[in-house]
Write an enzyme that holds these catalytic residues in place. Structure first.
Site, short mmCIF file in Angstrom:
data_model
loop_
_atom_site.label_atom_id
_atom_site.label_comp_id
_atom_site.label_asym_id
_atom_site.label_seq_id
_atom_site.Cartn_x
_atom_site.Cartn_y
_atom_site.Cartn_z
N ARG A 198 -1.72 4.32 12.61
CA ARG A 198 -0.70 3.88 13.31
C ARG A 198 -1.07 4.04 14.86
NH1 ARG A 198 3.99 6.57 9.84
NH2 ARG A 198 3.53 5.38 7.99
N LYS A 217 3.62 -7.43 11.96
CA LYS A 217 2.61 -7.61 11.08
C LYS A 217 3.14 -9.09 10.36
CE LYS A 217 1.93 -5.52 6.41
NZ LYS A 217 1.49 -4.28 5.94
N ARG A 263 0.74 -1.18 -0.11
CA ARG A 263 0.12 0.08 0.18
C ARG A 263 1.09 1.35 0.04
NH1 ARG A 263 -3.55 0.86 4.48
NH2 ARG A 263 -5.15 1.75 3.18
#
Ligand code: BTN
Length: 281
Positions: free
Chosen positions: A275, A136, A71
């Site tokens: 975030r 992640k 992204r």
């Protein structure tokens, strides 16, 4: 097949039937799965196939990508044999502003597929990262292609870190792999079984979405997985940024962010980034 036809086939394309020996137990998602040894980006290849007439449900799976995309214009590191890289082609009959909802459906399906296979459920960092142990393990890139004012097709690309590995120093705080989290006892995770589990979960969720046209049916379960829930977040929208407390998603898949003055902003899952204020989550 005549020699003429053979010469027209893209040279890079390689169907590794031996890798997908068992019948693929899905109804339409992954019917067919086109497997490649290496491709620039499964999203790009999926769009090429769509433009050549590929059908709703086609999946492009690659062992490595030479130009994997993330992204916000980032690249997606895609070494050979380490991870799952695939893209699903959809031809949804919905208005373009609903396309981001497909990303959230895939995020939940990927979490559910991983849980079905490993017994461990990842958390979701809105809109579309999967997180385990605060790092992640999966990213999703959805790309919409228009025909006039209508959607021609949507490609949802998914990258899941699978194999046990040591990440480069700059990623060690941020990235994790399924096998690192599951430990040696889980053994080697089958990429095919993982793909199948994710697509099976996607089919179930997508069937309801086709009926309802919104995400009210998964709002609760998605919010239960939301790593940002009740946490302070920074929302980055282009050059602007602001802080607030994440209060879950609404039926449109927007993240509700409560600002300091008590007003609640609905954040649309386009090109924004959320975030945590102390790090990745
Ligand atoms: C992100 O978190 O920034 C999204 C990453 C998406 C990566 C996947 S890997 C398969 C598919 N092909 C691509 O080029 N990107 C997606």
């Amino acid at each position: 097949m005549s020699m003429d036809n053979r010469e027209k086939e893209p040279k890079k394309r390689l169907y590794l039937q031996s890798e997908l020996t068992d019948p693929f137990r899905t109804e339409w998602a992954g019917q067919p799965v086109c497997v490649y040894e290496s491709v620039d980006s499964t999203n790009t290849e999926c769009t090429r196939l769509a433009n050549a007439g590929a059908k709703h449900g086609t999946v492009v799976l690659a062992k490595s990508q030479t130009a994997g995309r993330g992204r916000r214009g980032r690249s997606w590191d895609s070494p050979l044999g380490e991870n799952l890289y695939f893209s699903l082609l959809l031809k949804p009959d919905v208005m373009p502003d609903k396309a981001p909802m497909l990303t959230l459906i895939m995020a939940l399906a990927a979490a559910e597929g991983i849980e079905n296979l490993t017994g461990l459920r990842p958390m979701i960092k809105w809109p579309n990262d999967l997180v385990m142990e605060g790092k992640k393990i999966c990213g999703i890139l959805t790309e919409m292609h228009m025909a006039g004012h209508k959607i021609d097709h949507v490609v949802i690309g998914v990258g899941i870190n699978v194999r046990k590995r040591t990440f480069p120093e700059e990623l060690q705080e941020k990235a994790e792999s399924l096998e690192n989290v599951c430990g040696a006892a889980a053994g080697e995770i089958s990429v095919q079984a993982l793909l199948e589990a994710v697509l099976q979960a996607f089919e179930k969720r997508y069937a309801v979405f086709e009926q309802t046209g919104d995400l009210s049916f998964l709002q609760r379960v998605y919010n239960d997985c939301l790593v940002n829930w009740d946490r302070e977040v920074t929302v980055l929208e282009g050059q602007n940024s602001y802080r607030g407390i994440a209060r879950g998603i609404n039926a449109g898949g927007e993240l509700l962010v409560e600002l300091a003055d008590g007003t609640v902003k609905s954040v649309y899952a386009g090109e924004v980034s959320v975030r945590g204020i102390y790090g990745y989550v």
